[in-house]
Design an enzyme around this catalytic site. Structure first.
Site, PDB file in Angstrom:
ATOM      1  N   ASP A  43       1.044  -1.122  -0.132  1.00  0.00           N
ATOM      2  CA  ASP A  43      -0.037   0.141  -0.449  1.00  0.00           C
ATOM      3  C   ASP A  43       0.740   0.916  -0.038  1.00  0.00           C
ATOM      4  O   ASP A  43       0.409   2.546  -0.865  1.00  0.00           O
ATOM      5  CB  ASP A  43      -0.909  -0.438   1.424  1.00  0.00           C
ATOM      6  CG  ASP A  43      -2.370  -0.753   1.437  1.00  0.00           C
ATOM      7  OD1 ASP A  43      -3.046  -0.991   2.286  1.00  0.00           O
ATOM      8  OD2 ASP A  43      -2.046  -1.719   0.084  1.00  0.00           O
ATOM      9  N   ALA A  44       1.719   1.328   0.198  1.00  0.00           N
ATOM     10  CA  ALA A  44       3.225   2.372   0.980  1.00  0.00           C
ATOM     11  C   ALA A  44       3.103   2.795  -1.146  1.00  0.00           C
ATOM     12  O   ALA A  44       4.011   3.571  -1.183  1.00  0.00           O
ATOM     13  CB  ALA A  44       3.746   2.391   1.816  1.00  0.00           C
ATOM     14  N   ASP A  47       0.921   4.350  -2.755  1.00  0.00           N
ATOM     15  CA  ASP A  47       0.734   5.508  -2.691  1.00  0.00           C
ATOM     16  C   ASP A  47       1.727   6.187  -3.073  1.00  0.00           C
ATOM     17  O   ASP A  47       2.215   7.789  -3.020  1.00  0.00           O
ATOM     18  CB  ASP A  47       0.451   5.951  -0.874  1.00  0.00           C
ATOM     19  CG  ASP A  47      -0.644   5.390  -0.681  1.00  0.00           C
ATOM     20  OD1 ASP A  47      -0.690   5.538   0.835  1.00  0.00           O
ATOM     21  OD2 ASP A  47      -1.812   5.048  -1.792  1.00  0.00           O
ATOM     22  N   SER A  92      -4.592  13.995  -0.382  1.00  0.00           N
ATOM     23  CA  SER A  92      -3.014  13.129  -0.764  1.00  0.00           C
ATOM     24  C   SER A  92      -1.954  14.351  -0.396  1.00  0.00           C
ATOM     25  O   SER A  92      -2.388  15.297  -0.336  1.00  0.00           O
ATOM     26  CB  SER A  92      -2.502  12.265  -1.509  1.00  0.00           C
ATOM     27  OG  SER A  92      -2.842  12.829  -2.694  1.00  0.00           O
ATOM     28  N   LEU A  93      -1.185  13.561  -0.539  1.00  0.00           N
ATOM     29  CA  LEU A  93      -0.100  15.532  -0.585  1.00  0.00           C
ATOM     30  C   LEU A  93       0.785  15.634  -1.815  1.00  0.00           C
ATOM     31  O   LEU A  93       1.430  14.052  -2.032  1.00  0.00           O
ATOM     32  CB  LEU A  93       0.615  15.253   0.380  1.00  0.00           C
ATOM     33  CG  LEU A  93       0.257  15.488   2.192  1.00  0.00           C
ATOM     34  CD1 LEU A  93       1.593  15.444   3.867  1.00  0.00           C
ATOM     35  CD2 LEU A  93      -0.577  16.969   2.310  1.00  0.00           C
ATOM     36  N   GLU A 126       6.963  18.206  10.487  1.00  0.00           N
ATOM     37  CA  GLU A 126       6.253  17.157  11.414  1.00  0.00           C
ATOM     38  C   GLU A 126       6.602  15.947  10.753  1.00  0.00           C
ATOM     39  O   GLU A 126       6.433  15.818   9.232  1.00  0.00           O
ATOM     40  CB  GLU A 126       4.760  17.080  11.152  1.00  0.00           C
ATOM     41  CG  GLU A 126       3.651  16.830  10.289  1.00  0.00           C
ATOM     42  CD  GLU A 126       2.652  16.901  10.793  1.00  0.00           C
ATOM     43  OE1 GLU A 126       1.976  15.545  11.489  1.00  0.00           O
ATOM     44  OE2 GLU A 126       1.705  18.010  10.796  1.00  0.00           O
ATOM     45  N   LYS A 128       6.217  12.638   8.816  1.00  0.00           N
ATOM     46  CA  LYS A 128       5.681  11.813   7.799  1.00  0.00           C
ATOM     47  C   LYS A 128       5.224  10.571   8.271  1.00  0.00           C
ATOM     48  O   LYS A 128       6.494   9.607   8.140  1.00  0.00           O
ATOM     49  CB  LYS A 128       5.336  12.241   6.353  1.00  0.00           C
ATOM     50  CG  LYS A 128       4.651  11.426   5.566  1.00  0.00           C
ATOM     51  CD  LYS A 128       5.337  11.141   3.417  1.00  0.00           C
ATOM     52  CE  LYS A 128       3.792  11.492   3.230  1.00  0.00           C
ATOM     53  NZ  LYS A 128       3.350   9.805   3.318  1.00  0.00           N
ATOM     54  N   ASP A 130       4.961   6.434   8.062  1.00  0.00           N
ATOM     55  CA  ASP A 130       4.274   5.732   7.260  1.00  0.00           C
ATOM     56  C   ASP A 130       2.961   4.728   7.234  1.00  0.00           C
ATOM     57  O   ASP A 130       3.473   2.987   8.248  1.00  0.00           O
ATOM     58  CB  ASP A 130       5.355   4.718   6.751  1.00  0.00           C
ATOM     59  CG  ASP A 130       5.145   3.864   5.422  1.00  0.00           C
ATOM     60  OD1 ASP A 130       4.005   4.040   4.756  1.00  0.00           O
ATOM     61  OD2 ASP A 130       6.166   3.254   4.892  1.00  0.00           O
ATOM     62  N   GLU A 184      -2.858   8.857  12.458  1.00  0.00           N
ATOM     63  CA  GLU A 184      -2.468   7.554  10.345  1.00  0.00           C
ATOM     64  C   GLU A 184      -1.833   6.471  11.921  1.00  0.00           C
ATOM     65  O   GLU A 184      -0.864   6.522  13.698  1.00  0.00           O
ATOM     66  CB  GLU A 184      -0.434   8.301  10.509  1.00  0.00           C
ATOM     67  CG  GLU A 184      -0.178   7.265   9.427  1.00  0.00           C
ATOM     68  CD  GLU A 184      -1.004   8.045   8.130  1.00  0.00           C
ATOM     69  OE1 GLU A 184      -0.267   7.309   6.928  1.00  0.00           O
ATOM     70  OE2 GLU A 184      -1.369   8.633   8.225  1.00  0.00           O
ATOM     71  N   TYR A 236      -2.867  14.359  13.629  1.00  0.00           N
ATOM     72  CA  TYR A 236      -2.582  15.859  13.140  1.00  0.00           C
ATOM     73  C   TYR A 236      -3.344  16.606  12.402  1.00  0.00           C
ATOM     74  O   TYR A 236      -2.596  17.287  11.933  1.00  0.00           O
ATOM     75  CB  TYR A 236      -0.724  14.666  12.225  1.00  0.00           C
ATOM     76  CG  TYR A 236      -1.140  14.271  10.569  1.00  0.00           C
ATOM     77  CD1 TYR A 236      -1.868  14.433   9.700  1.00  0.00           C
ATOM     78  CD2 TYR A 236      -0.533  12.722  11.078  1.00  0.00           C
ATOM     79  CE1 TYR A 236      -2.372  13.559   8.507  1.00  0.00           C
ATOM     80  CE2 TYR A 236      -1.093  11.493   9.611  1.00  0.00           C
ATOM     81  CZ  TYR A 236      -1.971  12.221   8.673  1.00  0.00           C
ATOM     82  OH  TYR A 236      -2.483  11.720   8.012  1.00  0.00           O
ATOM     83  N   LYS A 324       9.810  14.171   1.081  1.00  0.00           N
ATOM     84  CA  LYS A 324      10.465  12.579   0.751  1.00  0.00           C
ATOM     85  C   LYS A 324      11.568  12.631   0.825  1.00  0.00           C
ATOM     86  O   LYS A 324      12.441  13.388   0.484  1.00  0.00           O
ATOM     87  CB  LYS A 324       9.767  12.135  -0.476  1.00  0.00           C
ATOM     88  CG  LYS A 324       8.713  12.003  -0.521  1.00  0.00           C
ATOM     89  CD  LYS A 324       7.658  11.309   0.926  1.00  0.00           C
ATOM     90  CE  LYS A 324       7.959  10.013   0.842  1.00  0.00           C
ATOM     91  NZ  LYS A 324       7.469   9.523  -0.469  1.00  0.00           N
ATOM     92  N   CYS A 429       4.827  -1.891 -34.650  1.00  0.00           N
ATOM     93  CA  CYS A 429       3.763  -1.771 -33.622  1.00  0.00           C
ATOM     94  C   CYS A 429       4.677  -3.539 -33.362  1.00  0.00           C
ATOM     95  O   CYS A 429       3.680  -4.476 -33.602  1.00  0.00           O
ATOM     96  CB  CYS A 429       2.716  -1.491 -33.661  1.00  0.00           C
ATOM     97  SG  CYS A 429       2.299  -2.009 -32.193  1.00  0.00           S
ATOM     98  N   CYS A 432       0.755  -5.369 -33.666  1.00  0.00           N
ATOM     99  CA  CYS A 432      -0.328  -5.836 -35.017  1.00  0.00           C
ATOM    100  C   CYS A 432       0.176  -4.913 -35.941  1.00  0.00           C
ATOM    101  O   CYS A 432       0.246  -5.607 -37.070  1.00  0.00           O
ATOM    102  CB  CYS A 432      -1.259  -3.735 -34.652  1.00  0.00           C
ATOM    103  SG  CYS A 432      -0.817  -2.040 -34.921  1.00  0.00           S
ATOM    104  N   CYS A 447       3.026   3.484 -32.657  1.00  0.00           N
ATOM    105  CA  CYS A 447       2.090   3.115 -33.661  1.00  0.00           C
ATOM    106  C   CYS A 447       1.419   3.322 -34.189  1.00  0.00           C
ATOM    107  O   CYS A 447       0.243   4.275 -33.459  1.00  0.00           O
ATOM    108  CB  CYS A 447       1.366   1.506 -32.750  1.00  0.00           C
ATOM    109  SG  CYS A 447      -0.045   0.396 -33.413  1.00  0.00           S
ATOM    110  N   CYS A 453      -4.872  -1.352 -33.318  1.00  0.00           N
ATOM    111  CA  CYS A 453      -4.506  -1.680 -33.113  1.00  0.00           C
ATOM    112  C   CYS A 453      -4.682  -2.851 -31.532  1.00  0.00           C
ATOM    113  O   CYS A 453      -5.337  -1.876 -30.977  1.00  0.00           O
ATOM    114  CB  CYS A 453      -3.002  -1.448 -32.776  1.00  0.00           C
ATOM    115  SG  CYS A 453      -1.996  -1.769 -31.040  1.00  0.00           S
TER     116      CYS A 453
END
Length: 749
Positions: A43-44, A47, A92-93, A126, A128, A130, A184, A236, A324, A429, A432, A447, A453
């Site tokens: 999941d992480a 995201d 989301s951010l 702050e 983040k 996970d 979280e 938060y 990040k 391609c 096709c 293509c 195609c």
């Protein structure tokens, strides 16, 4: 490392290729997670991929794809839980990866608010966490509901499970009557290790990382299992409120702590980017000793009044960003290079790698962007990676920038096999056999097969039934593949979906009698298809999968034209102008090339004007109106018109429209707005608010904001320095207001 790792360093070609790869990976991840119940990505990781996609689109808005994942938040709720509609969307951010991007973030905030570089502007910073986002709703001080983020609008009702978490108070004293607390759910490293030890001892499934363990524990159908898992919670943020918590972000967090919630002790106030980056460095140094997983630092504008002014984009707030932690690296071998054909015909090369762990995730694929990238050069012919090309058998360094899609950073030529051959990019391609053409100025080879195609046709159908488009329940990517290749009940175009039930009734081999189907599932599918015969205009436009026309552009077009009939008529009228636009672009490119060779200044205007000379006035007016829509430029307009002009594509569109009831674009609920339905143009310098803020407010009041003045313009707001637009408005007799008069007009609405 010579390869660009941050969005600000990407070339346009590399950005387009990465967006294509991201869209495909996320589509496959949705299929694995929701349909097959066999996720290949955590999941992480899912995201992170979405956040990387949104960041690139912010830097290259004209490259946004029609199937962009950035217009969605999180994932769909599980069918195992009842659904909860969030009173306020859980967004989301946006992401940043280096100090320069944080400085740019601060600069964008100041520009939007009209603040100078030395004006005071404080942020909170702050860690983040996970973990898994959770929203807690309290009424009269009592916990009444807990819900996961889901897709941002609708989440899973996990109230019974949330009540088992010690960090979540059941009752509050002194809280607002309505309080929605957001935070979280996570698991500490020690608790994670102990849980996995117990799971292994019992012969049960172990978890890959603490985030997956926390998510799996919270989403148990049996609350008793959740109770036995050591889950924790950091608060938060907040959603719906009956009264404000405070005037600042930090004050509100402190108020949540006073009410009994655990808040992160590393949250700090920072005066500008220098202090934000210093706090980031302090948190990064402590990362290994925190005892729980974090993947960055979140910065938020502290003043809540300024947050309100800044508002939101489609899925992210303007007033916050996630910084990040750096990418991680590993070396591995390229075992093959495969070509994938996307919905728009783009041939995207993918390196198949000997599996290697990078940043805690096993990586077996990496994007190779395009043929120039493989050859060791950028779009301008300059060397990248020191000019080293990429070959099958090469030993390569792989990295995950911002913990997202893997890319090749370097090649170790000392380990290159003697028989390794330069990679020849296909000119036909692989799906096709049609010619794969690379147009002048385009980094991507495409293509030319169009709907013949199968790869393009299937991807278009998958996009058509996707969540942001027709969203037909029971008809996902797996079913699209099945029906496309079905000889007795084929679905090759969108219109075929809506004739499926009628064809099944005449077919001797009924869908209900096939493997994987039954009477109930077939009946449910036909009912779901019937439900979608009535469709809003914006969804239909987006569902067509036209290159460059994403959900935002589709909504802009729907809002401007109001009906399918008006849109189709305008696009048809604009056809000759779109052709001239393409001719003008090519003529200008040739002139620039000739001028460079001859050592003279390029004559752009006369070359362009010569191409446009003599164009029919109706076509010019339609083109001017189309490209004048704020957010719709020549690139989007050409793609739209070109799609409608292709005979096979137009036949498919007309057949689809004949099966549907298309609802006109609904005007905003602005009955008391004096500008609802009016077309306005801002020109010159605004002194009371920034241009972006003025546009957002006008649209919120139901106005259409255009970038050009025409006879259809109702109001021109002219600030100091207004030039040709104000003059044209005066010549046309359009109402002209200064900024004060505009604010007086909309005051109170």
């Amino acid at each position: 490392m010579t390869e660009a790792r941050n969005v600000g360093d990407l070339s346009e070609e590399a950005a387009a290729a990465e967006l294509a790869a991201l869209a495909e990976i996320l589509l496959r991840a949705n299929q694995d997670y929701h349909a097959d119940d066999a996720p290949q990505l955590s999941d992480a990781e899912y995201d992170r991929l979405k956040r990387r996609n949104a960041e690139i689109e912010a830097a290259f808005p004209h490259l946004k794809r029609a199937d962009s994942p950035s217009d969605r938040v999180g994932a769909a709720p599980s069918e195992g839980f009842s659904k909860v509609s969030h009173a306020q969307r859980m967004l989301s951010l946006g992401n940043a990866f280096d100090a320069e991007e944080i400085t740019d973030f601060d600069g964008r905030i100041r520009k939007y608010l009209g603040l100078g570089p030395n004006a005071p502007l404080r942020y909170t910073a702050e860690p983040k966490i996970d973990g898994l986002s959770l929203s807690l709703r309290y009424e009269g001080g009592k916990l009444v509901q807990a819900a996961t983020r889901g897709d941002g609008s609708v989440g899973e009702n996990v109230t019974a499970n949330a009540r088992t978490i010690d960090d979540i108070p059941q009752t509050l004293t002194g809280a607002p009557d309505l309080l929605e607390v957001r935070g979280e759910v996570y698991m500490s490293h020690a608790d994670f290790a102990a849980l996995n030890a117990r799971q292994a001892e019992a012969g049960a499934k172990t978890f890959a990382n603490p985030r997956n363990a926390a998510a799996g524990s919270l989403r148990q159908l049996d609350p008793a299992i959740t109770r036995a898992r050591p889950l924790r919670f950091f608060a938060y943020a907040w959603g719906a409120l009956s009264e404000p918590l405070a005037e600042t972000q930090k004050g509100a967090i402190d108020r949540l702590a006073a009410l009994g919630f655990k808040t992160n002790p590393l949250t700090a106030l920072c005066d500008g980017p220098d202090e934000m980056l210093a706090h980031y460095a302090r948190i990064e140094q402590q990362r290994a000793s925190l005892g729980y997983d974090i993947d960055g630092v979140v910065y938020k504008v502290d003043d809540l009044a300024l947050q309100h002014r800044l508002g939101f984009r489609a899925t992210t707030p303007r007033w916050a960003i996630a910084h990040k932690f750096p990418a991680e690296l590993a070396w591995t071998r390229i075992e093959a290079i495969d070509i994938q054909v996307g919905r728009t015909g783009a041939l995207s090369p993918v390196a198949r790698l000997a599996p290697v762990t990078v940043g805690g995730v096993v990586v077996s694929n990496a994007t190779l962007h395009n043929e120039d990238y493989i050859a060791g050069r950028d779009s301008n012919g300059n060397a990248i990676r020191g000019g080293k090309d990429i070959r099958v058998g090469d030993w390569v360094q792989v990295y995950r920038a911002g913990d997202v899609i893997p890319k090749v950073a370097d090649v170790d030529l000392s380990k290159r096999p003697d028989d390794a051959q330069p990679y020849r990019f296909p000119e036909t391609c692989p799906e096709c056999g049609s010619a794969a053409i690379r147009e002048e100025g385009d980094a991507v080879r495409r293509c030319s097969g169009g709907l013949i195609c199968p790869a393009q046709a299937v991807e278009k159908l998958k996009h058509f039934v996707s969540r942001g488009a027709f969203d037909i329940e029971g008809l996902g990517a797996k079913q699209v593949e099945m029906f496309y290749h079905d000889d007795q009940l084929p679905v090759r175009t969108p219109a075929d979906i809506f004739t499926l039930e009628a064809r099944d009734a005449k077919n001797l081999t009924k869908l209900a009698n096939r493997d994987g189907w039954g009477e109930t599932s077939a009946r449910n599918l036909f009912a779901a298809i019937e439900e979608r015969r009535r469709v809003p205009l914006r969804r239909l436009i987006f569902a067509l999968g036209i290159r460059h026309v994403g959900e935002v552009a589709a909504a802009d077009l729907a809002r401007h034209y109001g009906s399918w009939t008006a849109l189709a008529k305008a696009v048809d009228l604009a056809g000759p102008a779109a052709t001239r636009q393409l001719q003008a672009d090519r003529a200008v490119a040739r002139e620039r090339q000739a001028a460079a060779q001859e050592g003279r200044r390029a004559r752009i205007k006369p070359v362009r004007d010569a191409v446009w000379e003599g164009l029919d006035s109706a076509a010019l007016a339609a083109w001017t109106d189309l490209t004048g829509i704020d957010g719709i430029g020549a690139t989007v307009a050409v793609a739209l018109v070109t799609s409608f002009q292709q005979p096979a594509e137009r036949e498919s569109i007309d057949a689809l429209v004949a099966e549907l009831t298309i609802t006109d674009a609904a005007a905003p609920a602005t009955a008391d707005s004096p500008v609802a339905g009016k077309t306005v143009v801002f020109t010159g310098t605004l002194e009371k608010m920034t241009r972006a803020e003025a546009k957002a407010r006008a649209e919120a009041l139901g106005a259409k904001v255009s970038g050009s003045v025409s006879a259809k313009t109702d109001i021109v707001i002219a600030g100091p320095g207004a030039g040709s637009k104000a003059k044209k408005a005066a010549d046309l007799g359009v109402q002209i207001l200064d900024e004060d008069a505009w604010l007086a007009l909309i005051d109170g609405t």
